[in-house]
Design a protein around this motif. Sequence first.
Motif, PDB file in Angstrom:
ATOM      1  N   LEU A  17       0.760  -1.397  -0.163  1.00 14.30           N
ATOM      2  CA  LEU A  17       0.016   0.013   0.000  1.00 14.30           C
ATOM      3  C   LEU A  17       0.862   1.178   0.086  1.00 14.30           C
ATOM      4  O   LEU A  17       0.310   2.098  -0.628  1.00 14.30           O
ATOM      5  CB  LEU A  17      -1.032  -0.016   1.312  1.00 14.30           C
ATOM      6  CG  LEU A  17      -2.134  -0.987   1.113  1.00 14.30           C
ATOM      7  CD1 LEU A  17      -2.835  -0.842   2.559  1.00 14.30           C
ATOM      8  CD2 LEU A  17      -3.015  -0.703  -0.128  1.00 14.30           C
ATOM      9  N   GLY A  18       1.976   1.340   0.818  1.00 13.80           N
ATOM     10  CA  GLY A  18       2.726   2.407   0.606  1.00 13.80           C
ATOM     11  C   GLY A  18       3.250   2.667  -0.639  1.00 13.80           C
ATOM     12  O   GLY A  18       3.515   3.755  -1.080  1.00 13.80           O
ATOM     13  N   VAL A  19       3.943   1.512  -1.376  1.00 10.89           N
ATOM     14  CA  VAL A  19       4.081   2.041  -2.749  1.00 10.89           C
ATOM     15  C   VAL A  19       3.044   2.261  -3.628  1.00 10.89           C
ATOM     16  O   VAL A  19       3.200   3.060  -4.468  1.00 10.89           O
ATOM     17  CB  VAL A  19       4.892   0.555  -3.298  1.00 10.89           C
ATOM     18  CG1 VAL A  19       5.258   0.829  -4.741  1.00 10.89           C
ATOM     19  CG2 VAL A  19       6.070   0.165  -2.532  1.00 10.89           C
ATOM     20  N   ARG A  20       2.134   1.672  -3.500  1.00  7.86           N
ATOM     21  CA  ARG A  20       0.816   2.114  -4.465  1.00  7.86           C
ATOM     22  C   ARG A  20       0.223   3.227  -4.340  1.00  7.86           C
ATOM     23  O   ARG A  20       0.058   4.246  -5.134  1.00  7.86           O
ATOM     24  CB  ARG A  20      -0.260   0.886  -4.230  1.00  7.86           C
ATOM     25  CG  ARG A  20      -1.332   0.766  -5.340  1.00  7.86           C
ATOM     26  CD  ARG A  20      -2.207  -0.246  -5.157  1.00  7.86           C
ATOM     27  NE  ARG A  20      -3.435  -0.123  -6.096  1.00  7.86           N
ATOM     28  CZ  ARG A  20      -3.323  -1.206  -7.136  1.00  7.86           C
ATOM     29  NH1 ARG A  20      -2.184  -1.897  -7.412  1.00  7.86           N
ATOM     30  NH2 ARG A  20      -4.083  -1.106  -8.128  1.00  7.86           N
ATOM     31  N   ILE A  21       0.137   3.723  -2.920  1.00  5.69           N
ATOM     32  CA  ILE A  21      -0.551   5.052  -2.694  1.00  5.69           C
ATOM     33  C   ILE A  21       0.409   6.036  -3.213  1.00  5.69           C
ATOM     34  O   ILE A  21       0.330   7.114  -3.562  1.00  5.69           O
ATOM     35  CB  ILE A  21      -0.851   5.128  -1.300  1.00  5.69           C
ATOM     36  CG1 ILE A  21      -2.041   4.011  -0.991  1.00  5.69           C
ATOM     37  CG2 ILE A  21      -1.293   6.500  -0.856  1.00  5.69           C
ATOM     38  CD1 ILE A  21      -3.386   4.337  -2.039  1.00  5.69           C
ATOM     39  N   PHE A  22       1.714   5.885  -2.879  1.00  7.16           N
ATOM     40  CA  PHE A  22       2.837   6.778  -3.236  1.00  7.16           C
ATOM     41  C   PHE A  22       2.584   7.225  -4.960  1.00  7.16           C
ATOM     42  O   PHE A  22       2.782   8.286  -5.110  1.00  7.16           O
ATOM     43  CB  PHE A  22       4.068   6.342  -3.094  1.00  7.16           C
ATOM     44  CG  PHE A  22       5.190   7.248  -3.457  1.00  7.16           C
ATOM     45  CD1 PHE A  22       5.590   8.310  -2.735  1.00  7.16           C
ATOM     46  CD2 PHE A  22       5.981   6.849  -5.041  1.00  7.16           C
ATOM     47  CE1 PHE A  22       6.691   9.324  -3.441  1.00  7.16           C
ATOM     48  CE2 PHE A  22       7.034   7.744  -5.050  1.00  7.16           C
ATOM     49  CZ  PHE A  22       7.185   8.839  -4.487  1.00  7.16           C
ATOM     50  N   TRP A  23       2.575   6.092  -5.540  1.00  3.61           N
ATOM     51  CA  TRP A  23       2.548   6.373  -7.089  1.00  3.61           C
ATOM     52  C   TRP A  23       0.952   7.012  -7.556  1.00  3.61           C
ATOM     53  O   TRP A  23       1.019   7.310  -8.610  1.00  3.61           O
ATOM     54  CB  TRP A  23       2.882   4.988  -7.823  1.00  3.61           C
ATOM     55  CG  TRP A  23       4.225   4.588  -7.717  1.00  3.61           C
ATOM     56  CD1 TRP A  23       4.635   3.741  -6.918  1.00  3.61           C
ATOM     57  CD2 TRP A  23       5.307   5.402  -8.232  1.00  3.61           C
ATOM     58  NE1 TRP A  23       6.070   3.758  -7.100  1.00  3.61           N
ATOM     59  CE2 TRP A  23       6.560   4.757  -7.794  1.00  3.61           C
ATOM     60  CE3 TRP A  23       5.392   6.545  -9.407  1.00  3.61           C
ATOM     61  CZ2 TRP A  23       7.719   5.073  -8.585  1.00  3.61           C
ATOM     62  CZ3 TRP A  23       6.629   6.996  -9.640  1.00  3.61           C
ATOM     63  CH2 TRP A  23       7.597   6.269  -9.360  1.00  3.61           C
ATOM     64  N   ALA A 240      12.368   6.848   0.406  1.00  4.86           N
ATOM     65  CA  ALA A 240      12.140   7.313   1.852  1.00  4.86           C
ATOM     66  C   ALA A 240      10.618   7.868   1.823  1.00  4.86           C
ATOM     67  O   ALA A 240       9.927   7.528   2.655  1.00  4.86           O
ATOM     68  CB  ALA A 240      13.047   8.514   2.106  1.00  4.86           C
ATOM     69  N   SER A 241      10.331   8.451   0.586  1.00  5.31           N
ATOM     70  CA  SER A 241       8.766   9.027   0.688  1.00  5.31           C
ATOM     71  C   SER A 241       7.938   7.714   0.563  1.00  5.31           C
ATOM     72  O   SER A 241       6.829   7.847   1.246  1.00  5.31           O
ATOM     73  CB  SER A 241       8.661   9.818  -0.502  1.00  5.31           C
ATOM     74  OG  SER A 241       9.520  10.869  -0.857  1.00  5.31           O
ATOM     75  N   MET A 242       8.212   6.749  -0.048  1.00  2.80           N
ATOM     76  CA  MET A 242       7.418   5.734  -0.190  1.00  2.80           C
ATOM     77  C   MET A 242       7.249   4.905   1.238  1.00  2.80           C
ATOM     78  O   MET A 242       6.191   4.403   1.575  1.00  2.80           O
ATOM     79  CB  MET A 242       7.824   4.758  -1.409  1.00  2.80           C
ATOM     80  CG  MET A 242       7.559   4.812  -2.464  1.00  2.80           C
ATOM     81  SD  MET A 242       7.757   3.704  -3.952  1.00  2.80           S
ATOM     82  CE  MET A 242       9.483   3.595  -3.818  1.00  2.80           C
ATOM     83  N   PHE A 243       8.561   4.925   1.979  1.00  2.00           N
ATOM     84  CA  PHE A 243       8.436   4.384   3.362  1.00  2.00           C
ATOM     85  C   PHE A 243       7.495   5.004   4.146  1.00  2.00           C
ATOM     86  O   PHE A 243       6.713   4.392   4.746  1.00  2.00           O
ATOM     87  CB  PHE A 243       9.869   3.977   3.603  1.00  2.00           C
ATOM     88  CG  PHE A 243      10.028   3.726   5.196  1.00  2.00           C
ATOM     89  CD1 PHE A 243       9.774   2.195   5.516  1.00  2.00           C
ATOM     90  CD2 PHE A 243       9.979   4.343   6.356  1.00  2.00           C
ATOM     91  CE1 PHE A 243       9.731   1.748   6.945  1.00  2.00           C
ATOM     92  CE2 PHE A 243      10.248   3.986   7.272  1.00  2.00           C
ATOM     93  CZ  PHE A 243       9.927   2.919   7.655  1.00  2.00           C
ATOM     94  N   PHE A 244       7.593   6.291   4.280  1.00  2.00           N
ATOM     95  CA  PHE A 244       6.664   7.148   5.125  1.00  2.00           C
ATOM     96  C   PHE A 244       5.323   7.174   4.727  1.00  2.00           C
ATOM     97  O   PHE A 244       4.366   7.232   5.481  1.00  2.00           O
ATOM     98  CB  PHE A 244       7.489   8.387   5.215  1.00  2.00           C
ATOM     99  CG  PHE A 244       8.708   8.738   6.200  1.00  2.00           C
ATOM    100  CD1 PHE A 244       8.322   8.713   7.615  1.00  2.00           C
ATOM    101  CD2 PHE A 244       9.781   8.527   5.843  1.00  2.00           C
ATOM    102  CE1 PHE A 244       9.314   8.717   8.536  1.00  2.00           C
ATOM    103  CE2 PHE A 244      11.087   8.507   6.553  1.00  2.00           C
ATOM    104  CZ  PHE A 244      10.728   8.797   7.870  1.00  2.00           C
ATOM    105  N   THR A 245       5.371   6.929   3.525  1.00  2.00           N
ATOM    106  CA  THR A 245       3.815   6.938   3.001  1.00  2.00           C
ATOM    107  C   THR A 245       3.135   5.722   3.704  1.00  2.00           C
ATOM    108  O   THR A 245       2.101   5.636   3.995  1.00  2.00           O
ATOM    109  CB  THR A 245       3.615   6.876   1.628  1.00  2.00           C
ATOM    110  OG1 THR A 245       3.974   8.197   0.739  1.00  2.00           O
ATOM    111  CG2 THR A 245       2.134   6.567   0.941  1.00  2.00           C
ATOM    112  N   SER A 246       3.684   4.489   3.667  1.00  2.00           N
ATOM    113  CA  SER A 246       3.369   3.360   4.154  1.00  2.00           C
ATOM    114  C   SER A 246       3.143   3.365   5.973  1.00  2.00           C
ATOM    115  O   SER A 246       2.428   2.582   6.372  1.00  2.00           O
ATOM    116  CB  SER A 246       4.247   2.129   4.018  1.00  2.00           C
ATOM    117  OG  SER A 246       5.584   2.160   4.726  1.00  2.00           O
TER     118      SER A 246
END
Length: 275
Positions: A17-23, A240-246
């Motif tokens: 979800l972190g990866v998907r929502i980031f994109w 880092a942005s993806m990680f914190f998004t998750s």
Amino acid sequence: MKLRIVPARTGLEWTRLGVRIFWRQPMALAALFFLSMAAISLATALPLVGPAIALALLPSATLVMMVGAAEASHGRTPTPQLLLVAFRTGRQRMHAMLTLGALYAGGFLLIMGLSALIDGGEFARVYMGGAPLTREVAESGSFQAAMWLALLLYVPLSLLFWHAPGLVHWHGVPPVKALFFSIVACVRNLGAFTVYGLAWTGVFLVAGMIVSLAVALLAGLGLGAGAAGGVMVGTAMMLASMFFTSVVFTFRDSFEAPEPARPTTAPAPLDDGAD
């Protein structure tokens, strides 16, 4: 508020979800992360109290990314206005976030102080940017012992503050209780967090290999080191942005929000990222 116990495989879902929502909002979320880190860097430059203020801002920066990810999950575009989200939800919660920041800074500085008892403060100076890391220093037994002690002590500090900003912001939990609930939730869901950590480690390793290939290709094409450096910095910022998004998804699944209705920015229910 009720603690939720989730299966270990949920850690993979948090990563996905972190990866998907980031994109969904890559530019907005990456910009939000960059601006948060820039604000912390500017605070560091202040004389005397700068490093302590920068440390105190870290829980608020985590909250910024959590709220930004929640906004993106609901199909809204995160804006730079979210940089002040920790201080715009009422005086009581603003004071609670400031208290969290002070506790985090105090805890981190205590860890650095304890590590200094082993190597005279060499690791602390290197970590805080006050001294260069030379090969001689890195190979020093006392430096390595101080480093491992700091790492060992930082793990519980991280768990204490993992959910605390979200608990204060969305559920109005007092700071000390938020720290307690945070570490209990992390320990009770240790299996999921272990899988979560391993999944992100895999993401970072794969990304590192891809970047290495890209840098080698740029070098083969005769492009300068500047291009390779840009690729590495950009990739690090994106990861880092993806990680914190998750992080917000770990929070959503670890706690059941109280009734009645939650604040309008609450992360539950969050979109699961399905098309």
